[in-house]
Design a protein around this motif. Structure first.
Motif, PDB file in Angstrom:
ATOM      1  N   UNK A 229      -8.550  -7.289  -9.493  1.00  0.00           N
ATOM      2  CA  UNK A 229      -7.442  -7.971  -8.839  1.00  0.00           C
ATOM      3  C   UNK A 229      -6.273  -7.024  -8.595  1.00  0.00           C
ATOM      4  N   UNK A 230      -5.759  -7.048  -7.378  1.00  0.00           N
ATOM      5  CA  UNK A 230      -4.509  -6.368  -7.032  1.00  0.00           C
ATOM      6  C   UNK A 230      -3.699  -7.385  -6.243  1.00  0.00           C
ATOM      7  N   UNK A 231      -3.015  -8.255  -6.953  1.00  0.00           N
ATOM      8  CA  UNK A 231      -2.376  -9.413  -6.340  1.00  0.00           C
ATOM      9  C   UNK A 231      -0.863  -9.313  -6.424  1.00  0.00           C
ATOM     10  N   UNK A 232      -0.195  -9.877  -5.426  1.00  0.00           N
ATOM     11  CA  UNK A 232       1.261  -9.937  -5.457  1.00  0.00           C
ATOM     12  C   UNK A 232       1.871  -8.565  -5.655  1.00  0.00           C
ATOM     13  N   UNK A 233       2.643  -8.425  -6.725  1.00  0.00           N
ATOM     14  CA  UNK A 233       3.280  -7.149  -7.017  1.00  0.00           C
ATOM     15  C   UNK A 233       2.294  -6.036  -7.252  1.00  0.00           C
ATOM     16  N   UNK A 234       1.099  -6.358  -7.742  1.00  0.00           N
ATOM     17  CA  UNK A 234       0.071  -5.334  -7.912  1.00  0.00           C
ATOM     18  C   UNK A 234      -0.385  -4.776  -6.584  1.00  0.00           C
ATOM     19  N   UNK A 235      -0.522  -5.644  -5.590  1.00  0.00           N
ATOM     20  CA  UNK A 235      -0.865  -5.198  -4.238  1.00  0.00           C
ATOM     21  C   UNK A 235       0.272  -4.365  -3.655  1.00  0.00           C
ATOM     22  N   UNK A 236       1.503  -4.792  -3.893  1.00  0.00           N
ATOM     23  CA  UNK A 236       2.653  -4.049  -3.381  1.00  0.00           C
ATOM     24  C   UNK A 236       2.747  -2.669  -4.032  1.00  0.00           C
ATOM     25  N   UNK A 237       2.444  -2.593  -5.322  1.00  0.00           N
ATOM     26  CA  UNK A 237       2.479  -1.303  -6.006  1.00  0.00           C
ATOM     27  C   UNK A 237       1.479  -0.330  -5.393  1.00  0.00           C
ATOM     28  N   UNK A 238       0.270  -0.782  -5.159  1.00  0.00           N
ATOM     29  CA  UNK A 238      -0.726   0.134  -4.587  1.00  0.00           C
ATOM     30  C   UNK A 238      -0.359   0.519  -3.156  1.00  0.00           C
ATOM     31  N   UNK A 239       0.292  -0.391  -2.420  1.00  0.00           N
ATOM     32  CA  UNK A 239       0.684  -0.082  -1.041  1.00  0.00           C
ATOM     33  C   UNK A 239       1.721   1.033  -0.984  1.00  0.00           C
ATOM     34  N   UNK A 240       2.506   1.203  -2.046  1.00  0.00           N
ATOM     35  CA  UNK A 240       3.554   2.219  -2.046  1.00  0.00           C
ATOM     36  C   UNK A 240       3.066   3.563  -2.583  1.00  0.00           C
TER      37      UNK A 240
ATOM     38  N   UNK B 205       1.611 -18.864  -3.131  1.00  0.00           N
ATOM     39  CA  UNK B 205       0.965 -19.841  -4.016  1.00  0.00           C
ATOM     40  C   UNK B 205       1.897 -20.464  -5.036  1.00  0.00           C
ATOM     41  N   UNK B 206       3.006 -19.773  -5.356  1.00  0.00           N
ATOM     42  CA  UNK B 206       3.998 -20.352  -6.266  1.00  0.00           C
ATOM     43  C   UNK B 206       5.311 -20.610  -5.533  1.00  0.00           C
ATOM     44  N   UNK B 207       5.234 -20.718  -4.210  1.00  0.00           N
ATOM     45  CA  UNK B 207       6.419 -21.097  -3.443  1.00  0.00           C
ATOM     46  C   UNK B 207       7.402 -19.978  -3.186  1.00  0.00           C
ATOM     47  N   UNK B 208       6.971 -18.717  -3.333  1.00  0.00           N
ATOM     48  CA  UNK B 208       7.855 -17.581  -3.111  1.00  0.00           C
ATOM     49  C   UNK B 208       7.328 -16.723  -1.965  1.00  0.00           C
ATOM     50  N   UNK B 209       8.065 -15.694  -1.617  1.00  0.00           N
ATOM     51  CA  UNK B 209       7.545 -14.701  -0.676  1.00  0.00           C
ATOM     52  C   UNK B 209       7.494 -13.348  -1.374  1.00  0.00           C
ATOM     53  N   UNK B 210       6.647 -12.440  -0.910  1.00  0.00           N
ATOM     54  CA  UNK B 210       6.556 -11.119  -1.534  1.00  0.00           C
ATOM     55  C   UNK B 210       7.899 -10.395  -1.418  1.00  0.00           C
ATOM     56  N   UNK B 211       8.392  -9.862  -2.556  1.00  0.00           N
ATOM     57  CA  UNK B 211       9.711  -9.221  -2.529  1.00  0.00           C
ATOM     58  C   UNK B 211       9.681  -7.858  -3.205  1.00  0.00           C
ATOM     59  N   UNK B 212       8.496  -7.264  -3.322  1.00  0.00           N
ATOM     60  CA  UNK B 212       8.389  -5.932  -3.902  1.00  0.00           C
ATOM     61  C   UNK B 212       8.084  -4.878  -2.866  1.00  0.00           C
ATOM     62  N   UNK B 213       8.457  -5.134  -1.628  1.00  0.00           N
ATOM     63  CA  UNK B 213       8.227  -4.178  -0.562  1.00  0.00           C
ATOM     64  C   UNK B 213       6.958  -4.416   0.225  1.00  0.00           C
ATOM     65  N   UNK B 214       6.201  -5.446  -0.103  1.00  0.00           N
ATOM     66  CA  UNK B 214       4.950  -5.706   0.604  1.00  0.00           C
ATOM     67  C   UNK B 214       5.163  -6.095   2.056  1.00  0.00           C
ATOM     68  N   UNK B 215       6.123  -6.971   2.318  1.00  0.00           N
ATOM     69  CA  UNK B 215       6.397  -7.373   3.702  1.00  0.00           C
ATOM     70  C   UNK B 215       7.002  -6.213   4.481  1.00  0.00           C
ATOM     71  N   UNK B 216       7.825  -5.431   3.815  1.00  0.00           N
ATOM     72  CA  UNK B 216       8.383  -4.231   4.444  1.00  0.00           C
ATOM     73  C   UNK B 216       7.275  -3.282   4.880  1.00  0.00           C
ATOM     74  N   UNK B 217       6.267  -3.094   4.019  1.00  0.00           N
ATOM     75  CA  UNK B 217       5.158  -2.211   4.352  1.00  0.00           C
ATOM     76  C   UNK B 217       4.303  -2.800   5.484  1.00  0.00           C
TER      77      UNK B 217
END
Length: 496
Positions: A287-298, A316-328
């Motif tokens: 699994x590379x989900x949420x912040x884990x996916x964002x970490x690997x993207x950077x 899934x928990x009512x939030x949006x990605x905020x660790x740079x994933x949408x930026x990437x």
């Protein structure tokens, strides 16, 4: 499923395990639960014991013909059929001589499938078939050591077996720093390795601090940094994302505003990973989900197991990605567009994030854009660290330089209007809820750059600020708070 003899086919089974059997099987120590099954008079327990007994009986009698040694037999069942432990391992962990005696008693009492006696070597005083010096070969009557073919040099930590005293990756190498959340260590003096110690390698404030520490340490004393989790060879996660449990005390004490500094710290850590002067390689598996996916993207490069499952799942928990994933996502879409209309390159990636979709393999993750064209996909989990380290050193040898910060062209209000029109249709058709629509609209606002002219250029920090603002507004929303608490309490997404 069960076999229906009258239909000559498998049909759904309506039977359930008795509560007693469920409790027995929750015991982790094989010596205890196998003993309980053997001694129980419950028919389901006796059925399970009979399966184990006949399996142990068969592998002992036929070992000389079916495998060069017990190790090969166990690995065949683990790697070929998904067993967590091979049958010889299970027998050895349960107490070799005691289980052998139970099997012998059932053979003598004609309760076993076959009357063939167990081989003499089973009762020669041994405690099992796996030892540090090797595994038992029934055909040669000796313990055979592991192979040392050159291919195994790529496996810095070989597959372990019960009884072989293998070196645990969690205790290997030289530790540079270790706390309750992370370990920084190395096998050689060139590459620093960062491993998380949290459950599912979720990221809370301590892990974020560990990432920043690893980046600073690597930049100061090493040629490269590799992010690798020690349990990946056992199917462990790269990272399941943010640690909601760790955030809860912060939220309870300081409310929504207390979370914003944590989000800002995470964004800063991601940008440190991206722009540090030494290469950072994410060794991804599971699994590379949420912040884990964002970490690997950077990271500078990703080396991913084929069985990697990446996705930005914060919706899934009512939030949006905020660790740079949408930026990437916005950055990569603009790069792929090469001066043409960006939206066709943005649409599918935006949809993936807005629906919390997860790529089902590394190849799909590459198609979606979470992996880049020059990232490496490997098949064997025991080779992941070797390949990641090799890639990191190759980048260092090629005089690695981090990317230069650049302004990103965005689709602006044109892209936002296009997405909103689609969302209205989905909402009216009953495919999404009002809160789903609200979240997706905020995601579109971020990846499209906000209310500006199409083709406008924005900085990465602008998009990070937009991410964080959208995240904080959703965190303050009662529906999102309800979804988060539902996830914490049940471990499952709440959809209402």
């Amino acid at each position: 499923m069960r076999l229906d003899p009258s239909r000559h086919d498998y049909v759904p089974s309506e039977a359930k395990a008795d509560d007693l059997i469920v409790r027995i099987l929750k015991e982790k120590d094989p010596s205890k639960w196998i003993k309980t099954l053997h001694e129980s008079s419950h028919p389901q327990a006796q059925f399970l014991w009979a399966i184990l007994r006949d399996a142990f009986h068969y592998i002992a009698v036929h070992l000389h013909a079916i495998a060069h040694n017990a190790r090969d037999g166990d690995f065949a069942l683990r790697w070929g059929f998904g067993w967590q432990q091979g049958p010889f391992e299970l027998w050895q962990a349960a107490g070799w001589q005691q289980v052998a005696q139970w099997v012998k008693e059932d053979i003598d009492a004609r309760r076993a499938l076959s009357s063939a006696p167990l081989p003499d070597w089973v009762f020669d005083g041994r405690e099992g078939v796996h030892r540090p010096e090797g595994s038992w070969s029934a055909s040669k009557q000796v313990n055979l050591a592991r192979s040392h073919l050159p291919v195994y040099a790529r496996q810095q930590f070989r597959a372990s077996l019960v009884g072989d005293d293998h070196l645990s990756p969690g205790a290997a190498g030289t530790t540079v720093h270790e706390d309750a959340s992370v370990r920084l260590w190395h096998i050689n003096a060139d590459v620093l390795i960062l491993s998380f110690k949290t459950k599912l390698h979720a990221m809370g404030p301590e892990v974020i601090a560990g990432i920043e520490r690893a980046v600073s340490q690597a930049e100061k004393d090493y040629r490269a940094l590799v992010i690798w989790q020690t349990d990946v060879v056992e199917g462990g996660a790269f990272s399941a994302g943010a640690d909601l449990q760790a955030m809860l005390p912060v939220f309870m004490m300081g409310g929504v505003k207390a979370i914003e500094p944590v989000v800002a710290n995470f964004q800063r850590a991601q940008m440190r990973v991206k722009y540090v002067s030494v290469p950072v390689v994410a060794a991804v598996g599971g699994l590379a989900l949420g912040g884990g996916c964002e970490l690997m993207m950077h990271a500078s490069r990703r080396v991913a197991l084929l069985e990697s499952y990446a996705g930005l799942v914060e919706v899934g928990v009512g939030l949006l990605p905020a660790g740079g994933g949408l930026k990437e996502i916005a950055l990569r879409a603009a790069q792929d567009a090469k001066g043409n209309d960006i939206f066709p390159f943005l649409k599918d990636r935006l949809t993936h994030a807005a629906t919390a979709a997860v790529a089902k393999s590394a190849h799909e993750a590459r198609r979606v854009g979470y992996l880049q064209a020059d990232d490496v996909i490997v098949l064997h989990p025991h080779e992941l660290l070797h390949v990641a380290t090799t890639q990191a050193l190759a980048l260092a040898d090629a005089a690695y330089r981090p990317p230069l910060p650049t302004l990103i062209p965005v689709t602006g209000r044109y892209g936002i209007a296009t997405v909103r029109a689609q969302l209205v249709n989905m909402r009216e058709g009953g495919f999404i809820s009002a809160h789903d629509e609200h979240i997706a609209t905020l995601i579109a606002d971020v990846v499209c750059g906000g209310d500006m002219e199409p083709g406008s250029r924005v900085s990465e920090q602008w998009l990070l600020d937009e991410e964080r603002a959208g995240f904080m507004s959703l965190l303050a929303h009662p529906k999102t708070q309800e979804w988060i608490m539902g996830m914490i309490q049940t471990g499952k997404p709440v959809r209402n």
